[in-house]
Each structure stands twice: as structure tokens, then as C-alpha cells.
Motif scaffolding. Structure first.
Motif, PDB file in Angstrom:
ATOM      1  N   ARG A 112       0.847  -1.210   0.000  1.00  0.00           N
ATOM      2  CA  ARG A 112       0.000   0.000   0.000  1.00  0.00           C
ATOM      3  C   ARG A 112       0.877   1.253   0.000  1.00  0.00           C
ATOM      4  NH1 ARG A 112      -5.210   0.583   0.415  1.00  0.00           N
ATOM      5  NH2 ARG A 112      -6.581  -1.208   0.850  1.00  0.00           N
ATOM      6  N   LEU A 113       0.423   2.240  -0.760  1.00  0.00           N
ATOM      7  CA  LEU A 113       1.144   3.506  -0.832  1.00  0.00           C
ATOM      8  C   LEU A 113       1.140   4.223   0.515  1.00  0.00           C
ATOM      9  CD1 LEU A 113       2.682   5.244  -2.887  1.00  0.00           C
ATOM     10  CD2 LEU A 113       0.549   6.430  -3.385  1.00  0.00           C
ATOM     11  N   GLU A 114       0.123   3.926   1.322  1.00  0.00           N
ATOM     12  CA  GLU A 114       0.042   4.547   2.650  1.00  0.00           C
ATOM     13  C   GLU A 114       1.266   4.203   3.487  1.00  0.00           C
ATOM     14  OE1 GLU A 114      -3.551   3.188   4.350  1.00  0.00           O
ATOM     15  OE2 GLU A 114      -4.851   4.416   3.070  1.00  0.00           O
ATOM     16  N   GLN A 115       1.756   2.958   3.328  1.00  0.00           N
ATOM     17  CA  GLN A 115       2.930   2.557   4.083  1.00  0.00           C
ATOM     18  C   GLN A 115       4.163   3.375   3.673  1.00  0.00           C
ATOM     19  OE1 GLN A 115       2.299  -1.716   3.003  1.00  0.00           O
ATOM     20  NE2 GLN A 115       2.769  -2.034   5.180  1.00  0.00           N
ATOM     21  N   VAL A 116       4.272   3.583   2.354  1.00  0.00           N
ATOM     22  CA  VAL A 116       5.378   4.411   1.864  1.00  0.00           C
ATOM     23  C   VAL A 116       5.262   5.837   2.385  1.00  0.00           C
ATOM     24  CG1 VAL A 116       6.533   5.301  -0.212  1.00  0.00           C
ATOM     25  CG2 VAL A 116       5.574   2.993  -0.204  1.00  0.00           C
ATOM     26  N   GLN A 117       4.047   6.373   2.349  1.00  0.00           N
ATOM     27  CA  GLN A 117       3.821   7.736   2.829  1.00  0.00           C
ATOM     28  C   GLN A 117       4.070   7.845   4.322  1.00  0.00           C
ATOM     29  OE1 GLN A 117      -0.157   8.322   1.407  1.00  0.00           O
ATOM     30  NE2 GLN A 117       0.527   9.171  -0.567  1.00  0.00           N
ATOM     31  N   GLU A 118       3.697   6.791   5.068  1.00  0.00           N
ATOM     32  CA  GLU A 118       3.938   6.804   6.518  1.00  0.00           C
ATOM     33  C   GLU A 118       5.432   6.843   6.810  1.00  0.00           C
ATOM     34  OE1 GLU A 118       3.340   7.074  10.454  1.00  0.00           O
ATOM     35  OE2 GLU A 118       1.804   7.210   8.886  1.00  0.00           O
ATOM     36  N   LEU A 119       6.172   6.059   6.042  1.00  0.00           N
ATOM     37  CA  LEU A 119       7.625   6.076   6.203  1.00  0.00           C
ATOM     38  C   LEU A 119       8.198   7.446   5.821  1.00  0.00           C
ATOM     39  CD1 LEU A 119      10.109   4.394   6.910  1.00  0.00           C
ATOM     40  CD2 LEU A 119      10.225   3.665   4.517  1.00  0.00           C
ATOM     41  N   ASN A 120       7.610   8.019   4.795  1.00  0.00           N
ATOM     42  CA  ASN A 120       8.036   9.364   4.377  1.00  0.00           C
ATOM     43  C   ASN A 120       7.743  10.393   5.457  1.00  0.00           C
ATOM     44  OD1 ASN A 120       9.092  11.330   2.709  1.00  0.00           O
ATOM     45  ND2 ASN A 120       7.212  11.602   1.533  1.00  0.00           N
ATOM     46  N   ARG A 121       6.560  10.267   6.090  1.00  0.00           N
ATOM     47  CA  ARG A 121       6.200  11.200   7.169  1.00  0.00           C
ATOM     48  C   ARG A 121       7.148  11.053   8.354  1.00  0.00           C
ATOM     49  NH1 ARG A 121       0.829  10.276   5.301  1.00  0.00           N
ATOM     50  NH2 ARG A 121       0.611   8.430   6.609  1.00  0.00           N
ATOM     51  N   LEU A 122       7.542   9.825   8.636  1.00  0.00           N
ATOM     52  CA  LEU A 122       8.487   9.596   9.721  1.00  0.00           C
ATOM     53  C   LEU A 122       9.825  10.286   9.433  1.00  0.00           C
ATOM     54  CD1 LEU A 122       9.281   8.166  12.354  1.00  0.00           C
ATOM     55  CD2 LEU A 122       9.930   6.169  10.971  1.00  0.00           C
ATOM     56  N   MET A 123      10.269  10.170   8.188  1.00  0.00           N
ATOM     57  CA  MET A 123      11.518  10.828   7.806  1.00  0.00           C
ATOM     58  C   MET A 123      11.385  12.344   7.864  1.00  0.00           C
ATOM     59  SD  MET A 123      12.550   8.320   4.622  1.00  0.00           S
ATOM     60  CE  MET A 123      14.041   9.231   4.243  1.00  0.00           C
ATOM     61  N   ARG A 124      10.191  12.837   7.460  1.00  0.00           N
ATOM     62  CA  ARG A 124       9.987  14.295   7.498  1.00  0.00           C
ATOM     63  C   ARG A 124       9.947  14.808   8.929  1.00  0.00           C
ATOM     64  NH1 ARG A 124       5.961  13.640   3.542  1.00  0.00           N
ATOM     65  NH2 ARG A 124       4.360  14.343   5.000  1.00  0.00           N
ATOM     66  N   ARG A 125       9.368  14.029   9.822  1.00  0.00           N
ATOM     67  CA  ARG A 125       9.357  14.451  11.229  1.00  0.00           C
ATOM     68  C   ARG A 125      10.777  14.522  11.776  1.00  0.00           C
ATOM     69  NH1 ARG A 125       4.468  11.357  11.517  1.00  0.00           N
ATOM     70  NH2 ARG A 125       5.631   9.473  12.119  1.00  0.00           N
ATOM     71  N   SER A 126      11.593  13.558  11.394  1.00  0.00           N
ATOM     72  CA  SER A 126      12.997  13.603  11.821  1.00  0.00           C
ATOM     73  C   SER A 126      13.695  14.827  11.240  1.00  0.00           C
ATOM     74  CB  SER A 126      13.713  12.318  11.364  1.00  0.00           C
ATOM     75  OG  SER A 126      13.107  11.182  11.911  1.00  0.00           O
ATOM     76  N   GLN A 127      13.378  15.097   9.971  1.00  0.00           N
ATOM     77  CA  GLN A 127      13.981  16.277   9.337  1.00  0.00           C
ATOM     78  C   GLN A 127      13.504  17.564  10.009  1.00  0.00           C
ATOM     79  OE1 GLN A 127      12.160  17.781   6.022  1.00  0.00           O
ATOM     80  NE2 GLN A 127      13.968  18.693   5.055  1.00  0.00           N
ATOM     81  N   LEU A 128      12.208  17.619  10.305  1.00  0.00           N
ATOM     82  CA  LEU A 128      11.652  18.809  10.942  1.00  0.00           C
ATOM     83  C   LEU A 128      12.308  19.056  12.292  1.00  0.00           C
ATOM     84  CD1 LEU A 128       9.545  21.064  11.031  1.00  0.00           C
ATOM     85  CD2 LEU A 128       7.942  19.434  12.032  1.00  0.00           C
ATOM     86  N   PHE A 129      12.472  17.994  13.064  1.00  0.00           N
ATOM     87  CA  PHE A 129      13.116  18.142  14.370  1.00  0.00           C
ATOM     88  C   PHE A 129      14.544  18.683  14.202  1.00  0.00           C
ATOM     89  CE2 PHE A 129      15.880  16.325  17.671  1.00  0.00           C
ATOM     90  CZ  PHE A 129      15.298  16.890  18.802  1.00  0.00           C
ATOM     91  N   SER A 130      15.264  18.148  13.226  1.00  0.00           N
ATOM     92  CA  SER A 130      16.644  18.600  12.992  1.00  0.00           C
ATOM     93  C   SER A 130      16.677  20.072  12.566  1.00  0.00           C
ATOM     94  CB  SER A 130      17.307  17.737  11.914  1.00  0.00           C
ATOM     95  OG  SER A 130      17.337  16.387  12.305  1.00  0.00           O
ATOM     96  N   LEU A 131      15.728  20.449  11.693  1.00  0.00           N
ATOM     97  CA  LEU A 131      15.704  21.839  11.217  1.00  0.00           C
ATOM     98  C   LEU A 131      15.336  22.810  12.335  1.00  0.00           C
ATOM     99  CD1 LEU A 131      14.072  21.441   7.689  1.00  0.00           C
ATOM    100  CD2 LEU A 131      16.428  22.095   8.198  1.00  0.00           C
ATOM    101  N   VAL A 132      14.356  22.420  13.163  1.00  0.00           N
ATOM    102  CA  VAL A 132      13.955  23.301  14.271  1.00  0.00           C
ATOM    103  C   VAL A 132      15.103  23.483  15.248  1.00  0.00           C
ATOM    104  CG1 VAL A 132      12.437  23.495  16.275  1.00  0.00           C
ATOM    105  CG2 VAL A 132      11.502  22.805  14.064  1.00  0.00           C
ATOM    106  N   LEU A 133      15.780  22.374  15.569  1.00  0.00           N
ATOM    107  CA  LEU A 133      16.925  22.465  16.469  1.00  0.00           C
ATOM    108  C   LEU A 133      18.025  23.343  15.866  1.00  0.00           C
ATOM    109  CD1 LEU A 133      18.240  21.515  19.098  1.00  0.00           C
ATOM    110  CD2 LEU A 133      19.148  19.537  17.856  1.00  0.00           C
ATOM    111  N   SER A 134      18.284  23.159  14.570  1.00  0.00           N
ATOM    112  CA  SER A 134      19.294  23.992  13.895  1.00  0.00           C
ATOM    113  C   SER A 134      18.880  25.455  13.874  1.00  0.00           C
ATOM    114  CB  SER A 134      19.503  23.487  12.459  1.00  0.00           C
ATOM    115  OG  SER A 134      19.933  22.150  12.446  1.00  0.00           O
ATOM    116  N   ALA A 135      17.573  25.710  13.669  1.00  0.00           N
ATOM    117  CA  ALA A 135      17.080  27.087  13.638  1.00  0.00           C
ATOM    118  C   ALA A 135      17.257  27.770  14.993  1.00  0.00           C
ATOM    119  CB  ALA A 135      15.608  27.107  13.220  1.00  0.00           C
ATOM    120  N   LEU A 136      16.969  27.031  16.082  1.00  0.00           N
ATOM    121  CA  LEU A 136      17.142  27.601  17.417  1.00  0.00           C
ATOM    122  C   LEU A 136      18.604  27.967  17.682  1.00  0.00           C
ATOM    123  CD1 LEU A 136      14.783  25.294  19.516  1.00  0.00           C
ATOM    124  CD2 LEU A 136      14.418  27.701  18.874  1.00  0.00           C
TER     125      LEU A 136
END
Length: 445
Positions: free
Chosen positions: A140-164
Motif C-alpha cells: 500500500r502507498l500509505e505505508q510508503v507515505q507513513e515512512l516518508n512522514r516519519l523521515m519528514r518528522r525527523s527532518q523537521l526536528f533537525s531543522l527546528v533544532l538547527s534554527a534555534l
């Protein structure tokens, strides 16, 4: 934005830069990671389907046989590292032999809504190459998207920390940038020509430090200009006072009857002579003020310097003849020179008049092309020369400075202003043979 201070502008720009990088990175990462994960899923599904095709190639294509083969799923470990997949085994006539898809998902897949799935199909062949059936692996494409969302959350956390961290560094650097600017601003606000001002020294070696050095240089020039103006007004008042006192004394003598007879004509002659002298001083001051202001413009044209020199010589010929001084013109510049004809002529007349005043017998005017194609003019006399010990080579260009035989003290100051207005330089030297030498250097021919 225009009302913000420079530190706030820098910080605001810094924040905009961080936000822009964050948005661009997020959008590009979302698009690229989605495509990448789908591509990787397709490759791994194809790999697993090929393994299954090889496993089923030698066995009977029945539900029981397939279940037996699938009892040990170690061969599918590659795919399961990424996500779980479902399987459909088809006969050669595309009849479903086996599947672990649920009925609703199977129906959805068979109806052609493949955009919700990622699938790969591999042919099951016998030894002689005949097609026995097909293996289709579905995720299912949902599984791929879920994995993508997980990666984006990791990226978001890294970017927010870098921004601070970037914001903290930005505030720190903002203070480091604005502090020397505030120091320079306070110094400029409290600057006064009348007070005693120390030079400002900033530890900054960047453009702000250069600005502080430029302000120190400007401060020195302002003080020098202020001192020159004070000396000018003092000398001007003295120079104007002398003829005025002579005019007033002789006029009062005639009016009070103290001066009578032939002495009246003598006093009147003194009044006329001093009035003319006063007029020349005022005209000189006015002309010099115009030269030093932005209102007086120079009109440059290609002119024959030789002709200008001879015109200046002719203008002072009567004075030279009266004092029995010979004027010798040497050298020649054939190429035209970009000058203001009238002003250059006046400068040369002032130099020649000054030279005639001090010369014993001869004045030499020499023109030539010097180094880097510069135009050189020298006016030399055989007089007593300059008093180098007293720094007269610099003083002669000061307003109202005059030697023993000097006039109003305005002529050489006017000459210097004209030459500098042409972008040239002029200096006074003492000749080795005695006498004074005035050297003019102009631009290229």
C-alpha cells in the motif's frame, strides 16, 4: 523596514533566510523522498517477486503447495526491512491461485485503483521457458507515505533544532556588529570642532573599522579646514584693514584741512591706489571662494598649451620690461591638452607675475611630457629662492602669505586651486642655481 535599525534588519533578514531555507528544504525533501521511497519499494518488490518466482518454478501451482513454500518467509526478509508486502499468485490464465490480501483490498486492487498501491509482477516459468503463472507483490502507498512522514518528522526536528541554534548565534553576532556602530554613532554625535576630540579606535578590523578610520581622517581634515578658515579670516581682516586705514587717514586729512596744497593730490593718489589694491584683494578672495566651491565649474576642452603659455607671457610682458626681466620659453607640447583655457591662463599669469617680482634678470618657462605621459610645466626665476628652513615651499600657497616682494598673497593660492581643479599638482622648490621653481603636473596628453 526603513525605520528599523541595522541590527534589527540583519536579524530580520537572517530569520527570513532561515525560514526560506526551511520551506525550500521541506518541499524538496518531501518530493524527492516520496519518489525515492516509491522507487526503492518497486525495486525491492521486484526482487522479492523474482525470488518467489524461482521458488515456485519447480513446484505445483496449487494453494497448498504455495502455502507450504511460504511457511518460511526468510527469503522475503529483504523486502520486510522496508515495509510489509502482500502476494498474489496467478495462473497462466490470470486466475488467482493464492493471495494473502484481504478481500476488500484485493477488490480495490483488481478494480484498477493502482494509484493507492505499489506493485511488481514477475512471470513464473518452467524449465523449458513456458509461462506457468505470475507472482504479484503489492504494498500500500500509505505505508510508503507513513515512512516518508516519519523521515519528514525527523527532518523537521533537525531543522527546528538547527534554527534555534542559528537564532542564538544570530543574536550573538548582532550584538557584535551593532556595538561598534553604536560606539561610532555616539562619538559622531558628541564630536565638536571647538572641543578636544580624541581619535576613535575600534577593535573591529572589518568595514566598520575602516569607517572609523575614515571618520578620523575626515575629522582631521575638518579641523585643518577650520584652522585654515580662522587664519584666512585673520589674514583677510589684516589685509583689508591696511588699505582701508590708508584711505580713511588720507580722506580725513583732506576733510579736516590738515592736508592742503599739493599734498591733497598726493593723498588722493594714495586713496586711488589703495582703493585699487582693495579692489584686487576683494576680487581675488571672491574668485578663490568660487574656485573652492561646487558652484564654479571648469569647462575643459582640447587646447594648445603652447598658445596658452605665450598668451600668459604676453600678458606680463609689460611688467617684465618695466623690471628689465627676460622671459624665455622652452620646450613645446604639440598634442592638445584637456584644460580650461581661461583658468589655466590665469594660473600661469599668477606664476609669471610672482617670478618677475623676485627675479634678478630672467624667468624661464619650460613645458614637457614627463613620466606616464604627464604634462609638466616649470616656471623658474633667478631670484633669492625660497627659505626652506622656514618651510616657505608650503607656505607660498597659503592665502595672504607674501614674501618681502609679495603682493596680496592671493595669486598663488588661486593658482593652486586652479591646478587642483584640473586634477593636477603644483609644488614649489628652490633651484640648485638659486631662485625658485614652481612645478605643475597635469594629466596625460
Amino acid at each position: 523596514m526603513s525605520n528599523m535599525k541595522i541590527g534589527s534588519k540583519l536579524l530580520f533578514t537572517y530569520f527570513l533566510l532561515i525560514i526560506s531555507i526551511f520551506i525550500i528544504t521541506s518541499l524538496s525533501f518531501r518530493f524527492i523522498s516520496q519518489r525515492y521511497l516509491i522507487h526503492e519499494t518497486e525495486q525491492q518488490l521486484a526482487k522479492e517477486a523474482k525470488v518467489m518466482s524461482q521458488l515456485l518454478g519447480k513446484s505445483a501451482l496449487s494453494s497448498a503447495a504455495i502455502e507450504d513454500k511460504l511457511s518460511n518467509r526468510k527469503a522475503l526478509a529483504v523486502t520486510e526491512r522496508l515495509l510489509s508486502s502482500k502476494m498474489i499468485i496467478w495462473s497462466a490464465r490470470q486466475k488467482i491461485i493464492y493471495t494473502d490480501l484481504k478481500n476488500d483490498a484485493l477488490e480495490e486492487f483488481r478494480q484498477g485503483t493502482s494509484r493507492n498501491f505499489v506493485s511488481e509482477t514477475v512471470t513464473i516459468q518452467s524449465k523449458n521457458g513456458k509461462t506457468r503463472g505470475y507472482v504479484t507483490l503489492v504494498a500500500r502507498l500509505e505505508q510508503v507515505q507513513e515512512l516518508n512522514r516519519l523521515m519528514r518528522r525527523s527532518q523537521l526536528f533537525s531543522l527546528v533544532l538547527s534554527a534555534l541554534i542559528a537564532v542564538v548565534l544570530g543574536l550573538f553576532f548582532k550584538r557584535g556588529i551593532t556595538k561598534p556602530i553604536r560606539t561610532l554613532s555616539e562619538y559622531m554625535k558628541n564630536y565638536s570642532l571647538k572641543g578636544v576630540n580624541k581619535e576613535i579606535h575600534l577593535a573591529s578590523k572589518d568595514e566598520i573599522g575602516e569607517l572609523a578610520e575614515s571618520f578620523n581622517a575626515l575629522s582631521q581634515r575638518l579641523k585643518k579646514y577650520d584652522e585654515d578658515q580662522k587664519v584666512f579670516f585673520q589674514n583677510a581682516s589684516h589685509e583689508l584693514k591696511t588699505p582701508l586705514m590708508a584711505i580713511q587717514g588720507n580722506a580725513e586729512g583732506i576733510l579736516d584741512g590738515i592736508v592742503t596744497g599739493d599734498d591733497v593730490n598726493k593723498s588722493l593718489n594714495v586713496i586711488i591706489a589703495e582703493s585699487q589694491r582693495l579692489k584686487r584683494i576683494v576680487e581675488g578672495i571672491t574668485y578663490l571662494a568660487k574656485l573652492e566651491s561646487v558652484e564654479e565649474s571648469f569647462v575643459f576642452k582640447n587646447e594648445s598649451l603652447e598658445v596658452i603659455i605665450w598668451e600668459a607671457v604676453e600678458s606680463v610682458a609689460a611688467l617684465a620690461e618695466q623690471r628689465e626681466i627676460d622671459i624665455i620659453v622652452e620646450g613645446s607640447i604639440s598634442k592638445p591638452v584637456m584644460v580650461d583655457r581661461e583658468k589655466m591662463k590665469r594660473a600661469l599669469i599668477n606664476l609669471l607675475g610672482n617670478a618677475i617680482r623676485y627675479a634678478k634678470s630672467v624667468v624661464i618657462v619650460k613645458s614637457s611630457i614627463g613620466q606616464q605621459q604627464a604634462v609638466m610645466i616649470e616656471v623658474t626665476d633667478d631670484g633669492p629662492g625660497l627659505a626652506l628652513a622656514s618651510g616657505e615651499e608650503d607656505k607660498v600657497f597659503q592665502r595672504f602669505y607674501s614674501g618681502e616682494e609679495g603682493g596680496s598673497g592671493i595669486g598663488l593660492a588661486i593658482t593652486k586651486a586652479i591646478i587642483e581643479g584640473h586634477g593636477g599638482t603644483i609644488k614649489a622648490l628652490s633651484s640648485e642655481q638659486g631662485g625658485a621653481v614652481f612645478q605643475i603636473r597635469l594629466g596625460k596628453v
